[in-house]
Motif scaffolding. Sequence first.
Motif, PDB file in Angstrom:
ATOM      1  N   ALA A   1      38.503  34.006  44.886  1.00  0.00           N
ATOM      2  CA  ALA A   1      39.000  34.556  43.630  1.00  0.00           C
ATOM      3  C   ALA A   1      38.324  33.896  42.449  1.00  0.00           C
ATOM      4  N   LEU A   2      38.159  32.573  42.526  1.00  0.00           N
ATOM      5  CA  LEU A   2      37.552  31.847  41.411  1.00  0.00           C
ATOM      6  C   LEU A   2      36.137  32.344  41.139  1.00  0.00           C
ATOM      7  N   GLY A   3      35.351  32.431  42.218  1.00  0.00           N
ATOM      8  CA  GLY A   3      33.965  32.876  42.050  1.00  0.00           C
ATOM      9  C   GLY A   3      33.886  34.257  41.462  1.00  0.00           C
ATOM     10  N   PHE A   4      34.681  35.176  42.011  1.00  0.00           N
ATOM     11  CA  PHE A   4      34.503  36.567  41.589  1.00  0.00           C
ATOM     12  C   PHE A   4      35.102  36.839  40.219  1.00  0.00           C
ATOM     13  N   THR A   5      36.184  36.124  39.857  1.00  0.00           N
ATOM     14  CA  THR A   5      36.709  36.328  38.507  1.00  0.00           C
ATOM     15  C   THR A   5      35.682  35.939  37.465  1.00  0.00           C
ATOM     16  N   LYS A   6      35.038  34.798  37.691  1.00  0.00           N
ATOM     17  CA  LYS A   6      34.014  34.352  36.744  1.00  0.00           C
ATOM     18  C   LYS A   6      32.834  35.320  36.769  1.00  0.00           C
ATOM     19  N   LEU A   7      32.495  35.803  37.969  1.00  0.00           N
ATOM     20  CA  LEU A   7      31.337  36.692  38.119  1.00  0.00           C
ATOM     21  C   LEU A   7      31.559  38.000  37.384  1.00  0.00           C
ATOM     22  N   PHE A   8      32.796  38.515  37.429  1.00  0.00           N
ATOM     23  CA  PHE A   8      33.060  39.807  36.802  1.00  0.00           C
ATOM     24  C   PHE A   8      33.402  39.658  35.325  1.00  0.00           C
ATOM     25  N   GLY A   9      33.097  38.501  34.754  1.00  0.00           N
ATOM     26  CA  GLY A   9      33.174  38.389  33.310  1.00  0.00           C
ATOM     27  C   GLY A   9      34.458  37.777  32.773  1.00  0.00           C
ATOM     28  N   GLY A  10      35.195  37.035  33.583  1.00  0.00           N
ATOM     29  CA  GLY A  10      36.355  36.340  33.049  1.00  0.00           C
ATOM     30  C   GLY A  10      35.937  34.977  32.509  1.00  0.00           C
ATOM     31  N   ASN A  11      36.844  34.314  31.785  1.00  0.00           N
ATOM     32  CA  ASN A  11      36.494  32.964  31.326  1.00  0.00           C
ATOM     33  C   ASN A  11      37.055  31.930  32.307  1.00  0.00           C
ATOM     34  N   VAL A  12      36.921  30.655  31.935  1.00  0.00           N
ATOM     35  CA  VAL A  12      37.279  29.603  32.881  1.00  0.00           C
ATOM     36  C   VAL A  12      38.773  29.613  33.189  1.00  0.00           C
ATOM     37  N   PHE A  13      39.594  29.862  32.144  1.00  0.00           N
ATOM     38  CA  PHE A  13      41.038  29.948  32.347  1.00  0.00           C
ATOM     39  C   PHE A  13      41.385  31.004  33.379  1.00  0.00           C
ATOM     40  N   ASP A  14      40.778  32.191  33.198  1.00  0.00           N
ATOM     41  CA  ASP A  14      41.044  33.304  34.113  1.00  0.00           C
ATOM     42  C   ASP A  14      40.800  32.890  35.546  1.00  0.00           C
ATOM     43  N   SER A  15      39.645  32.229  35.759  1.00  0.00           N
ATOM     44  CA  SER A  15      39.303  31.934  37.153  1.00  0.00           C
ATOM     45  C   SER A  15      40.251  30.904  37.733  1.00  0.00           C
ATOM     46  N   LEU A  16      40.710  29.949  36.895  1.00  0.00           N
ATOM     47  CA  LEU A  16      41.665  28.974  37.435  1.00  0.00           C
ATOM     48  C   LEU A  16      42.979  29.658  37.796  1.00  0.00           C
ATOM     49  N   VAL A  17      43.434  30.574  36.929  1.00  0.00           N
ATOM     50  CA  VAL A  17      44.671  31.297  37.214  1.00  0.00           C
ATOM     51  C   VAL A  17      44.518  32.118  38.489  1.00  0.00           C
ATOM     52  N   ALA A  18      43.362  32.800  38.611  1.00  0.00           N
ATOM     53  CA  ALA A  18      43.122  33.618  39.799  1.00  0.00           C
ATOM     54  C   ALA A  18      43.079  32.752  41.051  1.00  0.00           C
ATOM     55  N   PHE A  19      42.525  31.549  40.913  1.00  0.00           N
ATOM     56  CA  PHE A  19      42.461  30.606  42.035  1.00  0.00           C
ATOM     57  C   PHE A  19      43.861  30.361  42.590  1.00  0.00           C
ATOM     58  N   ILE A  20      44.800  30.048  41.672  1.00  0.00           N
ATOM     59  CA  ILE A  20      46.169  29.755  42.114  1.00  0.00           C
ATOM     60  C   ILE A  20      46.835  30.996  42.698  1.00  0.00           C
ATOM     61  N   ILE A  21      46.696  32.133  42.000  1.00  0.00           N
ATOM     62  CA  ILE A  21      47.366  33.354  42.460  1.00  0.00           C
ATOM     63  C   ILE A  21      46.861  33.760  43.832  1.00  0.00           C
ATOM     64  N   SER A  22      45.538  33.645  44.027  1.00  0.00           N
ATOM     65  CA  SER A  22      44.970  34.067  45.299  1.00  0.00           C
ATOM     66  C   SER A  22      45.487  33.216  46.443  1.00  0.00           C
ATOM     67  N   MET A  23      45.652  31.910  46.192  1.00  0.00           N
ATOM     68  CA  MET A  23      46.212  31.063  47.241  1.00  0.00           C
ATOM     69  C   MET A  23      47.631  31.498  47.563  1.00  0.00           C
ATOM     70  N   GLY A  24      48.394  31.828  46.522  1.00  0.00           N
ATOM     71  CA  GLY A  24      49.760  32.310  46.735  1.00  0.00           C
ATOM     72  C   GLY A  24      49.780  33.574  47.562  1.00  0.00           C
ATOM     73  N   ILE A  25      48.860  34.511  47.244  1.00  0.00           N
ATOM     74  CA  ILE A  25      48.816  35.771  47.978  1.00  0.00           C
ATOM     75  C   ILE A  25      48.514  35.536  49.445  1.00  0.00           C
TER      76      ILE A  25
END
Lengths: 150, 251
Positions: free
Chosen positions: B125-149
């Motif tokens: 999630a972290l890699g792809f959020t940043k890749l698709f144009g999110g900022n650093v905050f986004d990727s950290l949030v996605a990192f946590i959410i993806s682990m939860g999922i």
Amino acid sequence: MMDFVLAFIGSFAGAILFNIERKNLIWAGICGGISWVVFKLFYIQTDRVVFSTFLAAFVCGVYSETMARKCKTPAFVFSIPGIYPLVPGITAYTTVRAIVEGRLIFAVNKGIETIGTAGAIAFGIMLASTVFQFVSKVNEGYKNKPKATS
Amino acid sequence: MNIKEIMDIASFAGEILLSSGAEIYRVEDTITRICNCYGVDCECFVMPTGFSLTVRNKNGDVLSNVKRIKNRSVDLHRVEMVNTFSRKLLNERASYKEAMEELNRIKNMPYFSYSLQIISSGFVALGFTKLFGGNVFDSLVAFIISMGIFYAKDKIQKYGFFQFLEFFISGLIAGVLSILIGKMVPNVNIDKVIIGSIMTLVPGVAITNGIKDALYGDFISSFSRLIEASFIAIAIGLGVGVSLIIQLSWV
């Protein structure tokens, strides 16, 4: 370069989820990086999503067939993590968002783009592996022919 | 070696392959190759949900069996191992006991540890959020959410509800969590977070395998795989869509 690293991280971690042998993980990650860079290059040039996805998937297929012959493993070990960055996540999400917001025509547009991208990935990879099989068959025939005549 | 033992080996190998997400032609190839190694004819018909196999030896004895596959996951390493196992049989015929031991070893081959899997799903999630144009905050949030999922999906899978529920709930969790976090923390781009965190769920393997099967001429399995993939996509979309509706109308 930054894009390459990010796609590499994504594919590498994805490869762990698919439970690939440890020594092949890095090559699978590189495959993802390459396919994303190719996609990006062609997308900037042509502005066609489906077409650039097709080319990127083709390059990914060629890479994984080559690596498969080098590492003596089946090709899908590299190609499945490699197409991870190409999977149409954004367009699929946009479709859902458009449906929810009630913009149905836009949703149909995006939905067709999603299906097209998914098909393009699969056909790109298949084209690469078919070309490789064809070449190796032709090579075999070429090698066998002189023996048969002499 | 008698015909029953040969069939046991072949159908066990086929079962491992099919439940690890191999393509149809590969399963058929492997079963046929194993049977031919031991010098018996065989005819098999493979579908994604099971296969039937008939073995006939030189005296005309016929034996057949039907195997239903319930749990399907993606485990490329196992496919690779069974593949090499069947190729090795060509050179040296293993006895029944050896072959079954080898296959059992492949079946119980250790996964990567559970915590490593959770962390790596976060990194996807972290890699792809940043890749698709999110900022650093986004990727950290996605990192946590993806682990939860990943954790939630695994828990639901253990209780064994039908498959699409877990994808629906995962999509729902992704949507609700990222909308909540987006409300609380400024500078978070909800769209990018959702896309990044559902990246581990998308049925990429099913789509590619489906089209591959069609190109090899197995139309029934290709159809069922494609339909499975599209239902998974619809389930994820429904989950995300429900959370977006909640956001639009109440938040």
